[in-house]
Scaffold this motif. Sequence first.
Motif, mmCIF file in Angstrom:
data_model
loop_
_atom_site.group_PDB
_atom_site.id
_atom_site.type_symbol
_atom_site.label_atom_id
_atom_site.label_comp_id
_atom_site.label_asym_id
_atom_site.label_seq_id
_atom_site.Cartn_x
_atom_site.Cartn_y
_atom_site.Cartn_z
ATOM 1 N N VAL A 78 15.232 6.198 -9.730
ATOM 2 C CA VAL A 78 16.705 6.158 -9.733
ATOM 3 C C VAL A 78 17.196 4.721 -9.890
ATOM 4 C CG1 VAL A 78 18.725 6.513 -8.307
ATOM 5 C CG2 VAL A 78 17.001 8.268 -8.425
ATOM 6 N N GLN A 79 16.515 3.790 -9.193
ATOM 7 C CA GLN A 79 16.927 2.377 -9.315
ATOM 8 C C GLN A 79 16.812 1.916 -10.761
ATOM 9 O OE1 GLN A 79 14.555 -0.070 -6.778
ATOM 10 N NE2 GLN A 79 15.423 0.811 -4.928
ATOM 11 N N LYS A 80 15.683 2.306 -11.390
ATOM 12 C CA LYS A 80 15.481 1.870 -12.781
ATOM 13 C C LYS A 80 16.548 2.462 -13.689
ATOM 14 C CE LYS A 80 11.048 1.387 -13.473
ATOM 15 N NZ LYS A 80 9.679 1.758 -13.833
ATOM 16 N N LYS A 81 16.848 3.752 -13.453
ATOM 17 C CA LYS A 81 17.868 4.403 -14.292
ATOM 18 C C LYS A 81 19.203 3.710 -14.133
ATOM 19 C CE LYS A 81 18.563 7.934 -17.102
ATOM 20 N NZ LYS A 81 19.869 7.638 -17.484
ATOM 21 N N ARG A 82 19.580 3.411 -12.877
ATOM 22 C CA ARG A 82 20.882 2.786 -12.638
ATOM 23 C C ARG A 82 20.961 1.427 -13.299
ATOM 24 N NH1 ARG A 82 21.804 4.399 -6.567
ATOM 25 N NH2 ARG A 82 22.524 6.532 -6.918
ATOM 26 N N TRP B 157 9.601 7.768 -2.191
ATOM 27 C CA TRP B 157 9.558 6.367 -2.605
ATOM 28 C C TRP B 157 9.581 6.265 -4.132
ATOM 29 C CZ3 TRP B 157 4.927 2.833 -0.748
ATOM 30 C CH2 TRP B 157 5.137 1.518 -1.193
ATOM 31 N N GLY B 158 8.735 7.076 -4.762
ATOM 32 C CA GLY B 158 8.664 7.062 -6.217
ATOM 33 C C GLY B 158 9.984 7.469 -6.853
ATOM 34 N N LEU C 62 0.835 -1.204 0.000
ATOM 35 C CA LEU C 62 0.000 0.000 0.000
ATOM 36 C C LEU C 62 0.868 1.251 0.000
ATOM 37 C CD1 LEU C 62 -2.574 -1.114 2.686
ATOM 38 C CD2 LEU C 62 -2.727 -1.376 0.227
ATOM 39 N N THR C 63 0.362 2.296 -0.680
ATOM 40 C CA THR C 63 1.067 3.574 -0.669
ATOM 41 C C THR C 63 0.241 4.586 0.115
ATOM 42 O OG1 THR C 63 -0.048 4.418 -2.613
ATOM 43 C CG2 THR C 63 1.903 3.094 -2.981
ATOM 44 N N ASP C 64 0.753 5.800 0.211
ATOM 45 C CA ASP C 64 0.046 6.849 0.937
ATOM 46 C C ASP C 64 -1.081 7.464 0.124
ATOM 47 O OD1 ASP C 64 3.088 8.047 2.401
ATOM 48 O OD2 ASP C 64 1.521 6.772 3.245
#
Lengths: 134, 233
Positions: free
Chosen positions: A95-99, A89-90, A55-57
């Motif tokens: 950043v993870q995807k870019k790396r 979080w987003g 779940l997100t906010d």
Amino acid sequence: MPFKRYVEVGRIALVNYGKDYGKLVVIVDVIDQNRALVDAPDMVRGQMNFKRLTLTDIKIDIKRVPNKKTLVAALEAADVKNKWESSSWGRKLIVQKKRASLNDFDRFKIMLAKIKKAGVVRQELAKLKKETTA
Amino acid sequence: MAPQQRKPHVCRNPDLIRGVGKYSRSKMYHKRGLWAIKAKNGGAFPKHEKKAVAAAPAEKPPKFYPADDVKKPLVNKRKARPTKLRASITPGTVLIVLAGRFKGKRVVFLKQLTSGLLLVTGPFKINGIPLRRVNQSYVIATSTKVDISGVNVEKFDDKYFGKKVEKKKKKGEGEFFEAEKEEKNTLPQEKKDDQKSVDAALIQCIEAVPDLKSYLGARFSLKAGMKPHELVF
């Protein structure tokens, strides 16, 4: 420590397992203790176990099981995409995807940039140290 | 109307299930228009005349029959071809060499030779790797490409890289032996000129891209946290 994020109609969740891994979905109805009916603009509405959702906010204002059109309109109105991409979080996920998608050449350029930045920081630090000791 | 544009023809007798067509024999006869062909030909289906077969010359019975049946080897129609080149390797690709004295070095791919090996160059001025052959299996292809259109690699083939055949001298020991050895070690001027001509155009294109020159001069190594199966090259 009470709970802050509840499973409810309109709650935005992140899929953390399975074919739709990484997608943001809206909980559109609760089926039973373990499953929810879940929908997103680019996916066929279907059931998902809560264990596959985080779940997100973010929460949007919709009635139970809306039309696809109403759902998309509600998502636009609440500006979910921008809210998500500006949340920490987003941003981390982006950043993870870019790396992960970096080329070998890109990694080399980043290494050079890091060294340069560290050099500049160290120079400033040395200047400050000189001032305090002097 | 362009003659090549033909709509793919739909089957005249679609399958109801596998092995059973929708139309019966008589219906298909009608659909194929065999009745119209026959009518055009005056009641019978048009026939070709059989071509006259030339009379085969009379074969004499053989004079000799071998005692044992000798097995004939099976027919082999395979052709020798250069190794299939990976789709990620195109002329101008930067490759990472994985084995040999230049392991870890990044190198520019020029072309595939007929033996299947890849022709590769440093360029020499940048990382010390000359025009060289490298096996595809010992190489990682990155997605970085260099523009290679200004380079002429027509003259290089496997023979260029083969060992020079020395003429056999008489077996005179002592002085002869030492004199011969000294000649072999120098690289012929022709090869140095070839290297320079190939690299000249390449280096210009490399210097146009920022950081590419230092990238090619650096070696690749795995650091902590790098997972090769997850890395995008």
